[in-house]
Design a protein around this motif. Sequence first.
Motif, PDB file in Angstrom:
ATOM      1  N   PHE A  65       0.826  -1.206   0.000  1.00 34.85           N
ATOM      2  CA  PHE A  65       0.000   0.000   0.000  1.00 34.85           C
ATOM      3  C   PHE A  65       0.862   1.258   0.000  1.00 34.85           C
ATOM      4  O   PHE A  65       0.639   2.189  -0.775  1.00 34.85           O
ATOM      5  CB  PHE A  65      -0.939  -0.006   1.210  1.00 34.85           C
ATOM      6  CG  PHE A  65      -1.649   1.297   1.420  1.00 34.85           C
ATOM      7  CD1 PHE A  65      -2.718   1.651   0.605  1.00 34.85           C
ATOM      8  CD2 PHE A  65      -1.254   2.167   2.415  1.00 34.85           C
ATOM      9  CE1 PHE A  65      -3.385   2.864   0.790  1.00 34.85           C
ATOM     10  CE2 PHE A  65      -1.912   3.380   2.605  1.00 34.85           C
ATOM     11  CZ  PHE A  65      -2.971   3.722   1.794  1.00 34.85           C
ATOM     12  N   LYS A  66       1.874   1.291   0.858  1.00 33.59           N
ATOM     13  CA  LYS A  66       2.742   2.470   0.937  1.00 33.59           C
ATOM     14  C   LYS A  66       3.509   2.689  -0.364  1.00 33.59           C
ATOM     15  O   LYS A  66       3.710   3.831  -0.785  1.00 33.59           O
ATOM     16  CB  LYS A  66       3.703   2.329   2.115  1.00 33.59           C
ATOM     17  CG  LYS A  66       3.028   2.516   3.464  1.00 33.59           C
ATOM     18  CD  LYS A  66       3.983   2.315   4.609  1.00 33.59           C
ATOM     19  CE  LYS A  66       5.073   3.353   4.608  1.00 33.59           C
ATOM     20  NZ  LYS A  66       5.975   3.235   5.766  1.00 33.59           N
ATOM     21  N   GLN A  67       3.933   1.607  -0.995  1.00 37.40           N
ATOM     22  CA  GLN A  67       4.657   1.737  -2.254  1.00 37.40           C
ATOM     23  C   GLN A  67       3.747   2.331  -3.331  1.00 37.40           C
ATOM     24  O   GLN A  67       4.132   3.255  -4.050  1.00 37.40           O
ATOM     25  CB  GLN A  67       5.204   0.389  -2.696  1.00 37.40           C
ATOM     26  CG  GLN A  67       5.994   0.460  -3.985  1.00 37.40           C
ATOM     27  CD  GLN A  67       6.531  -0.892  -4.405  1.00 37.40           C
ATOM     28  OE1 GLN A  67       5.969  -1.931  -4.057  1.00 37.40           O
ATOM     29  NE2 GLN A  67       7.616  -0.887  -5.135  1.00 37.40           N
ATOM     30  N   GLN A  68       2.543   1.799  -3.438  1.00 42.12           N
ATOM     31  CA  GLN A  68       1.605   2.276  -4.460  1.00 42.12           C
ATOM     32  C   GLN A  68       1.187   3.731  -4.227  1.00 42.12           C
ATOM     33  O   GLN A  68       1.169   4.540  -5.158  1.00 42.12           O
ATOM     34  CB  GLN A  68       0.367   1.397  -4.501  1.00 42.12           C
ATOM     35  CG  GLN A  68       0.621   0.025  -5.057  1.00 42.12           C
ATOM     36  CD  GLN A  68      -0.673  -0.726  -5.215  1.00 42.12           C
ATOM     37  OE1 GLN A  68      -1.664  -0.180  -5.692  1.00 42.12           O
ATOM     38  NE2 GLN A  68      -0.674  -1.980  -4.824  1.00 42.12           N
ATOM     39  N   THR A  69       0.857   4.063  -2.997  1.00 42.84           N
ATOM     40  CA  THR A  69       0.399   5.426  -2.721  1.00 42.84           C
ATOM     41  C   THR A  69       1.556   6.418  -2.742  1.00 42.84           C
ATOM     42  O   THR A  69       1.379   7.559  -3.161  1.00 42.84           O
ATOM     43  CB  THR A  69      -0.361   5.497  -1.386  1.00 42.84           C
ATOM     44  OG1 THR A  69       0.465   4.982  -0.340  1.00 42.84           O
ATOM     45  CG2 THR A  69      -1.659   4.728  -1.459  1.00 42.84           C
ATOM     46  N   GLY A  70       2.729   5.997  -2.309  1.00 41.06           N
ATOM     47  CA  GLY A  70       3.893   6.877  -2.378  1.00 41.06           C
ATOM     48  C   GLY A  70       4.223   7.229  -3.808  1.00 41.06           C
ATOM     49  O   GLY A  70       4.532   8.389  -4.133  1.00 41.06           O
ATOM     50  N   TYR A  71       4.160   6.256  -4.687  1.00 43.13           N
ATOM     51  CA  TYR A  71       4.400   6.486  -6.116  1.00 43.13           C
ATOM     52  C   TYR A  71       3.358   7.465  -6.668  1.00 43.13           C
ATOM     53  O   TYR A  71       3.691   8.408  -7.384  1.00 43.13           O
ATOM     54  CB  TYR A  71       4.367   5.165  -6.868  1.00 43.13           C
ATOM     55  CG  TYR A  71       4.596   5.299  -8.355  1.00 43.13           C
ATOM     56  CD1 TYR A  71       5.875   5.495  -8.870  1.00 43.13           C
ATOM     57  CD2 TYR A  71       3.527   5.251  -9.244  1.00 43.13           C
ATOM     58  CE1 TYR A  71       6.075   5.636 -10.238  1.00 43.13           C
ATOM     59  CE2 TYR A  71       3.726   5.391 -10.608  1.00 43.13           C
ATOM     60  CZ  TYR A  71       4.994   5.590 -11.091  1.00 43.13           C
ATOM     61  OH  TYR A  71       5.201   5.725 -12.441  1.00 43.13           O
ATOM     62  N   TRP A  72       2.104   7.245  -6.325  1.00 39.58           N
ATOM     63  CA  TRP A  72       1.035   8.122  -6.796  1.00 39.58           C
ATOM     64  C   TRP A  72       1.236   9.553  -6.280  1.00 39.58           C
ATOM     65  O   TRP A  72       1.107  10.523  -7.035  1.00 39.58           O
ATOM     66  CB  TRP A  72      -0.323   7.583  -6.363  1.00 39.58           C
ATOM     67  CG  TRP A  72      -1.462   8.391  -6.888  1.00 39.58           C
ATOM     68  CD1 TRP A  72      -2.085   8.253  -8.087  1.00 39.58           C
ATOM     69  CD2 TRP A  72      -2.083   9.509  -6.256  1.00 39.58           C
ATOM     70  NE1 TRP A  72      -3.065   9.204  -8.237  1.00 39.58           N
ATOM     71  CE2 TRP A  72      -3.082   9.987  -7.115  1.00 39.58           C
ATOM     72  CE3 TRP A  72      -1.902  10.143  -5.030  1.00 39.58           C
ATOM     73  CZ2 TRP A  72      -3.893  11.073  -6.798  1.00 39.58           C
ATOM     74  CZ3 TRP A  72      -2.705  11.220  -4.710  1.00 39.58           C
ATOM     75  CH2 TRP A  72      -3.686  11.673  -5.585  1.00 39.58           C
ATOM     76  N   LEU A  73       1.552   9.686  -4.986  1.00 41.21           N
ATOM     77  CA  LEU A  73       1.755  11.018  -4.400  1.00 41.21           C
ATOM     78  C   LEU A  73       2.919  11.760  -5.050  1.00 41.21           C
ATOM     79  O   LEU A  73       2.855  12.967  -5.251  1.00 41.21           O
ATOM     80  CB  LEU A  73       1.978  10.906  -2.892  1.00 41.21           C
ATOM     81  CG  LEU A  73       0.737  10.601  -2.055  1.00 41.21           C
ATOM     82  CD1 LEU A  73       1.137  10.229  -0.643  1.00 41.21           C
ATOM     83  CD2 LEU A  73      -0.197  11.793  -2.072  1.00 41.21           C
ATOM     84  N   ALA A  74       3.980  11.031  -5.379  1.00 46.25           N
ATOM     85  CA  ALA A  74       5.144  11.651  -6.005  1.00 46.25           C
ATOM     86  C   ALA A  74       4.821  12.195  -7.400  1.00 46.25           C
ATOM     87  O   ALA A  74       5.447  13.154  -7.846  1.00 46.25           O
ATOM     88  CB  ALA A  74       6.299  10.648  -6.092  1.00 46.25           C
ATOM     89  N   ARG A  75       3.847  11.604  -8.041  1.00 44.09           N
ATOM     90  CA  ARG A  75       3.495  11.999  -9.403  1.00 44.09           C
ATOM     91  C   ARG A  75       2.317  12.969  -9.468  1.00 44.09           C
ATOM     92  O   ARG A  75       2.000  13.504 -10.523  1.00 44.09           O
ATOM     93  CB  ARG A  75       3.197  10.767 -10.244  1.00 44.09           C
ATOM     94  CG  ARG A  75       4.404   9.829 -10.342  1.00 44.09           C
ATOM     95  CD  ARG A  75       4.149   8.680 -11.241  1.00 44.09           C
ATOM     96  NE  ARG A  75       4.009   9.079 -12.623  1.00 44.09           N
ATOM     97  CZ  ARG A  75       4.997   9.157 -13.512  1.00 44.09           C
ATOM     98  NH1 ARG A  75       6.224   8.860 -13.146  1.00 44.09           N
ATOM     99  NH2 ARG A  75       4.758   9.518 -14.758  1.00 44.09           N
ATOM    100  N   ASN A  76       1.630  13.152  -8.360  1.00 43.35           N
ATOM    101  CA  ASN A  76       0.449  14.028  -8.354  1.00 43.35           C
ATOM    102  C   ASN A  76       0.661  15.135  -7.369  1.00 43.35           C
ATOM    103  O   ASN A  76       0.276  15.564  -6.533  1.00 43.35           O
ATOM    104  CB  ASN A  76      -0.807  13.223  -8.062  1.00 43.35           C
ATOM    105  CG  ASN A  76      -1.103  12.255  -9.184  1.00 43.35           C
ATOM    106  OD1 ASN A  76      -1.609  12.666 -10.204  1.00 43.35           O
ATOM    107  ND2 ASN A  76      -0.791  10.994  -9.023  1.00 43.35           N
TER     108      ASN A  76
END
Length: 70
Positions: free
Chosen positions: A59-70
């Motif tokens: 979960f942290k990997q997926q959301t961290g990636y999303w946050l970094a791009r948005n």
Amino acid sequence: NPDDLIDDETADLFTTKLTAAAAKYGCAAAAWCLMPDHLHVILTGLADDSDAWRAVVDFKQQTGYWLARN
């Protein structure tokens, strides 16, 4: 401050990613509270081989990636 609140689209995305990561590792998200800068969550293992730790890492990997791009 309204700017500190999480919009519905982001909350829905994070909820979807949380429940998917939990299911992937044999867990269920029994309860969660999404805050502006962190998350409180209770994961419950559904089987002997459930892995709540891996679910959180995923979960942290997926959301961290999303946050970094948005």
